[in-house]
Design a protein around this motif. Structure first.
Motif, short mmCIF file in Angstrom:
data_model
loop_
_atom_site.label_atom_id
_atom_site.label_comp_id
_atom_site.label_asym_id
_atom_site.label_seq_id
_atom_site.Cartn_x
_atom_site.Cartn_y
_atom_site.Cartn_z
N MET A 215 70.94 61.70 25.64
CA MET A 215 70.58 60.77 26.72
C MET A 215 69.06 60.66 26.85
O MET A 215 68.51 59.58 27.10
CB MET A 215 71.20 61.25 28.03
CG MET A 215 72.73 61.25 28.03
SD MET A 215 73.45 62.08 29.48
CE MET A 215 72.96 60.94 30.80
N LEU A 216 68.38 61.79 26.66
CA LEU A 216 66.93 61.80 26.75
C LEU A 216 66.31 60.97 25.63
O LEU A 216 65.35 60.22 25.86
CB LEU A 216 66.47 63.25 26.69
CG LEU A 216 65.00 63.56 26.91
CD1 LEU A 216 64.87 64.93 27.56
CD2 LEU A 216 64.23 63.55 25.60
N ILE A 217 66.84 61.07 24.42
CA ILE A 217 66.34 60.26 23.30
C ILE A 217 66.44 58.78 23.64
O ILE A 217 65.52 57.99 23.39
CB ILE A 217 67.12 60.58 22.01
CG1 ILE A 217 66.75 61.97 21.49
CG2 ILE A 217 66.87 59.52 20.93
CD1 ILE A 217 67.64 62.48 20.38
N GLU A 218 67.56 58.39 24.21
CA GLU A 218 67.75 56.98 24.59
C GLU A 218 66.76 56.57 25.67
O GLU A 218 66.21 55.46 25.62
CB GLU A 218 69.17 56.74 25.06
CG GLU A 218 69.45 55.29 25.40
CD GLU A 218 70.92 54.98 25.56
OE1 GLU A 218 71.25 53.86 25.99
OE2 GLU A 218 71.75 55.86 25.24
N ALA A 219 66.50 57.46 26.65
CA ALA A 219 65.56 57.13 27.72
C ALA A 219 64.14 56.95 27.19
O ALA A 219 63.40 56.06 27.64
CB ALA A 219 65.60 58.22 28.79
N VAL A 220 63.74 57.79 26.24
CA VAL A 220 62.38 57.73 25.71
C VAL A 220 62.18 56.53 24.79
O VAL A 220 61.15 55.85 24.84
CB VAL A 220 62.04 59.04 24.94
CG1 VAL A 220 60.69 58.92 24.23
CG2 VAL A 220 62.04 60.22 25.90
N HIS A 223 66.54 53.10 22.68
CA HIS A 223 67.56 52.87 21.65
C HIS A 223 68.66 53.92 21.76
O HIS A 223 68.41 55.04 22.20
CB HIS A 223 66.96 52.95 20.25
CG HIS A 223 65.86 51.98 20.01
ND1 HIS A 223 64.75 52.28 19.25
CD2 HIS A 223 65.68 50.70 20.44
CE1 HIS A 223 63.94 51.25 19.21
NE2 HIS A 223 64.48 50.27 19.91
N PRO A 224 69.86 53.60 21.32
CA PRO A 224 70.92 54.60 21.30
C PRO A 224 70.55 55.79 20.41
O PRO A 224 69.84 55.63 19.40
CB PRO A 224 72.13 53.84 20.73
CG PRO A 224 71.83 52.40 20.97
CD PRO A 224 70.34 52.28 20.88
N TRP A 225 71.06 56.96 20.79
CA TRP A 225 70.85 58.16 19.96
C TRP A 225 71.23 57.89 18.51
O TRP A 225 70.51 58.29 17.59
CB TRP A 225 71.70 59.30 20.54
CG TRP A 225 71.89 60.44 19.59
CD1 TRP A 225 71.04 61.49 19.38
CD2 TRP A 225 73.00 60.66 18.71
NE1 TRP A 225 71.54 62.34 18.42
CE2 TRP A 225 72.75 61.86 17.99
CE3 TRP A 225 74.18 59.97 18.45
CZ2 TRP A 225 73.64 62.36 17.04
CZ3 TRP A 225 75.06 60.47 17.51
CH2 TRP A 225 74.79 61.65 16.83
N ALA A 226 72.36 57.23 18.27
CA ALA A 226 72.83 56.99 16.91
C ALA A 226 71.83 56.19 16.10
O ALA A 226 71.61 56.45 14.91
CB ALA A 226 74.18 56.27 16.94
N GLN A 227 71.21 55.20 16.72
CA GLN A 227 70.22 54.39 16.01
C GLN A 227 69.02 55.22 15.59
O GLN A 227 68.52 55.10 14.46
CB GLN A 227 69.76 53.22 16.89
CG GLN A 227 68.71 52.32 16.23
CD GLN A 227 68.32 51.15 17.11
OE1 GLN A 227 69.05 50.78 18.03
NE2 GLN A 227 67.17 50.56 16.82
N GLU A 228 68.56 56.07 16.49
CA GLU A 228 67.40 56.90 16.16
C GLU A 228 67.71 57.90 15.05
O GLU A 228 66.89 58.12 14.15
CB GLU A 228 66.91 57.64 17.42
CG GLU A 228 66.31 56.71 18.47
CD GLU A 228 65.05 56.00 17.99
OE1 GLU A 228 64.23 56.64 17.31
OE2 GLU A 228 64.89 54.81 18.31
N VAL A 229 68.89 58.51 15.08
CA VAL A 229 69.27 59.44 14.01
C VAL A 229 69.36 58.70 12.68
O VAL A 229 68.91 59.20 11.64
CB VAL A 229 70.61 60.13 14.34
CG1 VAL A 229 71.13 60.91 13.13
CG2 VAL A 229 70.44 61.08 15.52
N HIS A 230 69.94 57.50 12.71
CA HIS A 230 70.07 56.75 11.46
C HIS A 230 68.69 56.36 10.91
O HIS A 230 68.42 56.57 9.72
CB HIS A 230 70.90 55.49 11.68
CG HIS A 230 71.07 54.68 10.44
ND1 HIS A 230 72.10 54.90 9.55
CD2 HIS A 230 70.31 53.70 9.89
CE1 HIS A 230 71.97 54.07 8.52
NE2 HIS A 230 70.89 53.34 8.71
#
Length: 402
Positions: A215-220, A223-230
């Motif tokens: 949730m924190l990744i998305e807030a920062v 983007h969705p967590w999944a997008q950032e990991v990809h």
């Protein structure tokens, strides 16, 4: 059936996941004969895991010179004629997902967009409140190092842990907010020291920490967590067989049937289908792709030196059974390795029907990864026996030369 081979990775489309299919890894089609001391050690280890009652096992060791893969058992207990576990089989890596999530968070720290000393309240105002829970006392470090005191959402909502309950719920997905709400329904195990929350040494493993990290990744990022990991890990490393399934309950082909021995059950239940969570444990991968990730991470290709050093800053763990001397960092753990002063780094993960175990040398030179397609929970001894066999295999292979 036991075999070993020496083997010389774009995420599948959502439609392929829904159909339970994906492109077969090229390595699945080209097994070669056994090779070298590491190959023999890998096969012995795979055989030992299989002997504990796992239906099928697949493992790989890789370094800059190449890779060797071993397997044992069958793809399906009810249809042994289907043959052995496929080379390159997909499997749920469970909590090994946490290392990917922590890597993204630390990349954001390295970019100056986030601080390890930031509180959860700073980025998710009011999200961690109620029943004594307080996001103002929990930092990013506490989340990643499992020192937050947050309750385990899985325990809070598990209730009836039986084959029938599994069948009723295997297509039920949950949002991160729902998972977090389950964890916050009771007082926390503790609150980090108000004077020095980052320095908190009390440790308690909780998947909730990584739900909040996602949730924190998305807030920062927005983007969705999944997008950032990809975009930050899967695509740059060419992990073409690492998947983020979202709410899908399917594992792509090729795979092997996953089985779980539920508590006090004497027969295994097929548990291949199921919702795997989110930033805490949902990734599907292959032994090869996961090894590539581990080598890249410890080899310094994903994090800047300061952030990799922060990831390796650990606290002692007293209840990581069956390993002794485990210390937990930011999404990764260390344990001693005989003959190596610097030990090894690992995480490991379980989900219904799948057990992921591995290890990587501190310099990222060599990684060992394994998938067992049976999770044994019928009693503590069978669970520990399988876990000990996997840990021994990783250690023996890392100590062996080619």
């Amino acid at each position: 059936m036991n075999e070993i081979s020496r083997r010389t990775g774009l995420t599948a489309a959502a439609a392929a996941l829904l159909a339970g299919t994906a492109a077969a890894p090229a390595s699945a089609r080209a097994p070669r004969p056994p090779h070298g001391r590491r190959g023999r050690a890998l096969q012995r280890g795979v055989d030992a895991i299989h002997a504990t009652g796992a239906s099928g096992v697949l493992a790989e060791v890789q370094d800059a010179r190449g890779r060797t893969t071993a397997r044992a058992g069958v793809a399906d207990l009810e249809a042994p004629g289907k043959g052995p576990v496929p080379w390159g089989a997909y499997y749920r890596i469970g909590s090994d997902t946490k290392t990917y999530t922590a890597t993204v968070v630390l990349q954001l720290v390295g970019e100056g967009r986030l601080k390890l000393t930031d509180t959860v309240e700073r980025w998710l105002p009011g999200a961690v409140r109620g029943h004594g829970n307080d996001g103002r006392r929990i930092t990013v470090t506490n989340l990643l190092r499992q020192t937050s005191g947050l309750n385990e959402y899985i325990t809070a909502e598990s209730g009836d842990f039986t084959p029938d309950a599994y069948r009723r719920n295997r297509f039920r997905s949950q949002s991160p907010k729902e998972q977090l709400a389950a964890a916050l329904a009771e007082p926390p195990q503790w609150l980090p020291d108000a004077a020095d929350p980052v320095g908190e040494r009390r440790w308690g493993y909780s998947n909730t920490n990584y739900i909040v990290a996602g949730m924190l990744i998305e807030a920062v990022t927005g983007h969705p967590w999944a997008q950032e990991v990809h975009e930050r890990i899967i695509e740059p490393l060419g992990l073409r067989h690492t998947l983020i399934p979202g709410t899908s309950s399917y594992v792509p082909q090729p795979t092997a049937t996953g089985y779980t021995y539920f508590p006090e059950e004497t027969r295994p239940t097929e548990t291949t289908l199921g919702f795997g969570g989110g930033a805490d444990g949902c990734l599907i991968s292959t032994t090869h792709d996961h090894g590539v990730f581990l080598r890249a991470l410890l080899g310094g290709r994903l994090l800047r030196p300061a952030q990799l050093a922060a990831m390796k800053s650990t606290v002692p763990v007293r209840d990581w059974v069956p390993a002794d001397g485990v210390r937990y960092g930011l999404g990764i753990a260390s344990r001693p390795l005989a003959g190596r002063a610097d030990g090894l780094w690992f995480h490991g993960g379980t989900s219904l029907g799948f057990v992921s175990e591995g290890g990587v040398t501190p310099d990222g030179a060599t990684a060992v990864t394994t998938a067992a397609f049976t999770l044994r929970l019928e009693n503590e001894e069978t669970h520990r026996r399988q876990a000990r066999a996997a840990l021994r295999m990783v250690e023996e292979v890392l100590k062996a030369g080619f």
